[in-house]
Design a protein around this motif. Structure first.
Motif, mmCIF file in Angstrom:
data_model
loop_
_atom_site.group_PDB
_atom_site.id
_atom_site.type_symbol
_atom_site.label_atom_id
_atom_site.label_comp_id
_atom_site.label_asym_id
_atom_site.label_seq_id
_atom_site.Cartn_x
_atom_site.Cartn_y
_atom_site.Cartn_z
ATOM 1 N N SER A 125 67.250 60.990 17.959
ATOM 2 C CA SER A 125 67.653 61.084 16.560
ATOM 3 C C SER A 125 66.549 60.694 15.590
ATOM 4 O O SER A 125 66.695 60.861 14.383
ATOM 5 C CB SER A 125 68.893 60.209 16.314
ATOM 6 O OG SER A 125 68.558 58.853 16.490
ATOM 7 N N CYS A 126 65.432 60.169 16.105
ATOM 8 C CA CYS A 126 64.340 59.789 15.209
ATOM 9 C C CYS A 126 63.717 61.058 14.621
ATOM 10 O O CYS A 126 63.478 62.031 15.332
ATOM 11 C CB CYS A 126 63.288 58.974 15.956
ATOM 12 S SG CYS A 126 62.096 58.204 14.831
ATOM 13 N N GLU A 127 63.469 61.043 13.312
ATOM 14 C CA GLU A 127 63.040 62.264 12.626
ATOM 15 C C GLU A 127 61.550 62.570 12.765
ATOM 16 O O GLU A 127 61.078 63.620 12.331
ATOM 17 C CB GLU A 127 63.418 62.187 11.146
ATOM 18 C CG GLU A 127 64.926 62.342 10.944
ATOM 19 C CD GLU A 127 65.361 62.162 9.503
ATOM 20 O OE1 GLU A 127 64.484 61.941 8.643
ATOM 21 O OE2 GLU A 127 66.574 62.237 9.250
ATOM 22 N N CYS A 128 60.804 61.678 13.384
ATOM 23 C CA CYS A 128 59.374 61.937 13.573
ATOM 24 C C CYS A 128 59.195 63.089 14.571
ATOM 25 O O CYS A 128 60.132 63.462 15.274
ATOM 26 C CB CYS A 128 58.669 60.687 14.082
ATOM 27 S SG CYS A 128 59.126 60.248 15.773
ATOM 28 N N THR A 129 57.992 63.641 14.638
ATOM 29 C CA THR A 129 57.787 64.765 15.550
ATOM 30 C C THR A 129 57.254 64.335 16.915
ATOM 31 O O THR A 129 57.756 64.772 17.943
ATOM 32 C CB THR A 129 56.817 65.805 14.946
ATOM 33 O OG1 THR A 129 55.675 65.111 14.445
ATOM 34 C CG2 THR A 129 57.472 66.570 13.821
ATOM 35 N N THR A 130 56.264 63.463 16.935
ATOM 36 C CA THR A 130 55.663 63.133 18.229
ATOM 37 C C THR A 130 55.758 61.654 18.587
ATOM 38 O O THR A 130 55.084 61.208 19.508
ATOM 39 C CB THR A 130 54.178 63.560 18.266
ATOM 40 O OG1 THR A 130 53.498 62.904 17.184
ATOM 41 C CG2 THR A 130 54.022 65.054 18.130
ATOM 42 N N GLY A 131 56.579 60.901 17.867
ATOM 43 C CA GLY A 131 56.727 59.483 18.193
ATOM 44 C C GLY A 131 56.186 58.611 17.088
ATOM 45 O O GLY A 131 55.138 58.909 16.507
ATOM 46 N N CYS A 132 56.919 57.528 16.788
ATOM 47 C CA CYS A 132 56.518 56.626 15.713
ATOM 48 C C CYS A 132 56.959 55.214 16.093
ATOM 49 O O CYS A 132 57.638 55.029 17.104
ATOM 50 C CB CYS A 132 57.157 57.076 14.395
ATOM 51 S SG CYS A 132 58.936 56.735 14.312
ATOM 52 N N PRO A 133 56.621 54.201 15.286
ATOM 53 C CA PRO A 133 57.010 52.826 15.638
ATOM 54 C C PRO A 133 58.525 52.607 15.670
ATOM 55 O O PRO A 133 58.987 51.637 16.267
ATOM 56 C CB PRO A 133 56.358 51.986 14.525
ATOM 57 C CG PRO A 133 55.197 52.808 14.078
ATOM 58 C CD PRO A 133 55.681 54.233 14.156
ATOM 59 N N SER A 134 59.307 53.502 15.058
ATOM 60 C CA SER A 134 60.761 53.352 15.094
ATOM 61 C C SER A 134 61.361 53.821 16.418
ATOM 62 O O SER A 134 62.503 53.504 16.717
ATOM 63 C CB SER A 134 61.415 54.147 13.974
ATOM 64 O OG SER A 134 61.002 53.652 12.724
ATOM 65 N N CYS A 135 60.610 54.626 17.162
ATOM 66 C CA CYS A 135 61.193 55.124 18.423
ATOM 67 C C CYS A 135 60.321 54.740 19.618
ATOM 68 O O CYS A 135 60.624 53.770 20.293
ATOM 69 C CB CYS A 135 61.491 56.617 18.353
ATOM 70 S SG CYS A 135 60.089 57.698 18.020
ATOM 71 N N VAL A 136 59.250 55.471 19.876
ATOM 72 C CA VAL A 136 58.568 55.275 21.166
ATOM 73 C C VAL A 136 57.249 54.502 21.103
ATOM 74 O O VAL A 136 56.692 54.165 22.153
ATOM 75 C CB VAL A 136 58.334 56.626 21.883
ATOM 76 C CG1 VAL A 136 59.681 57.311 22.168
ATOM 77 C CG2 VAL A 136 57.434 57.557 21.085
ATOM 78 N N ASP A 163 55.064 60.605 25.393
ATOM 79 C CA ASP A 163 55.630 61.946 25.261
ATOM 80 C C ASP A 163 57.078 61.792 24.790
ATOM 81 O O ASP A 163 57.970 61.508 25.589
ATOM 82 C CB ASP A 163 55.555 62.643 26.627
ATOM 83 C CG ASP A 163 56.116 64.060 26.606
ATOM 84 O OD1 ASP A 163 56.788 64.447 25.623
ATOM 85 O OD2 ASP A 163 55.888 64.787 27.599
ATOM 86 N N LYS A 164 57.287 61.935 23.480
ATOM 87 C CA LYS A 164 58.620 61.715 22.905
ATOM 88 C C LYS A 164 59.636 62.720 23.450
ATOM 89 O O LYS A 164 60.716 62.330 23.907
ATOM 90 C CB LYS A 164 58.541 61.822 21.375
ATOM 91 C CG LYS A 164 59.870 61.571 20.699
ATOM 92 C CD LYS A 164 59.856 61.915 19.202
ATOM 93 C CE LYS A 164 61.256 61.766 18.631
ATOM 94 N NZ LYS A 164 61.348 62.202 17.234
ATOM 95 N N ALA A 165 59.304 64.000 23.401
ATOM 96 C CA ALA A 165 60.244 65.022 23.874
ATOM 97 C C ALA A 165 60.509 64.852 25.369
ATOM 98 O O ALA A 165 61.641 65.001 25.846
ATOM 99 C CB ALA A 165 59.694 66.413 23.585
HETATM 100 ZN ZN LIG Z 1 60.069 58.257 15.797
#
Ligand SMILES: [Zn+2]
Ligand SMILES: [Zn+2]
Length: 202
Positions: free
Chosen positions: A156-167, A180-182
């Motif tokens: 659900s994180c709106e970034c494209t390739t990963g950011c400090p809020s997710c990965v 690798d977020k996806a």
């Molecule tokens: Zn993110």
């Protein structure tokens, strides 16, 4: 770099190949170098080697192992596995404070495409305090909900390739590489699809 060895498995449960475990581990942190970055831009200026003795920590960890068949079902190429598992590890560290009363700085993680003790792709999240402080144990008990929340937070994180809020992790020992977020979403979907998602409700 961080090396982790399984000393003793205290509890474990298997779901169609994916095994969730809790036990005692030895974590060895060897800081071999650090990146000098320009303040602000983050541009890498150079890499400084360090010669420090390894730090060792005997603690408790939760970990799960993912066999090659499950990775294949997830559509992950072998080359994608380190980045997918690493991103899933970071996000799991970020989400554990919702399930255990801890701060992300109280816990650490290691992910590896092939761990020598388990013989499979393995993601560890361990207590950062000697002997453990109950956080990893809580993660084990709430494994299904925790990993589902981890998967949902990444997806659900709106970034494209990963950011400090997710990965991305502010304390990654590998400079947040590879991530690798996806791939992490596919990785966790496959892990949860084994039945783990509905199995442990404890
Ligand atoms: Zn993110
Ligand atoms: Zn990392």
């Amino acid at each position: 770099m961080t090396d982790i060895r399984v000393v003793e498995t205290l509890r474990s449960a298997s779901y169609e190949g994916v095994t969730l475990s809790f036990g005692t581990v030895d974590v060895t942190n060897q800081v071999v170098s650090f990146l000098r970055k320009r303040l602000g831009s983050g541009e890498v200026l150079g890499e400084e080697p360090l010669d420090l003795p390894p730090r060792e920590l005997r603690t408790r960890s939760v970990w799960y192992t993912v066999p090659a068949e499950v990775l294949t079902q997830a559509g992950l190429e072998w080359a994608d596995v380190p980045g997918a598992a690493h991103a899933a590890e970071h996000a799991a560290i970020g989400l554990l404070p919702l399930f255990a009363t801890c701060d992300r700085w109280d816990i650490g993680g290691v992910s590896t495409a092939l761990h020598e003790d388990t013989g499979e792709c393995t993601v560890f999240v361990y207590d950062g305090h000697p002997g453990g402080a109950g956080f990893a144990e809580r993660g084990y008990a709430r494994g299904a909900a925790w990993l589902q929340a981890t998967r949902d937070a990444i997806a659900s994180c709106e970034c494209t390739t990963g950011c400090p809020s997710c990965v991305q992790s502010p304390k990654c020992g590998n400079g947040n590489e590879p991530l690798d977020k996806a791939g992490a979403v596919r990785f966790l979907d496959a892990v949860l699809a084994t039945g783990l998602a509905t199995a442990s409700a404890g």
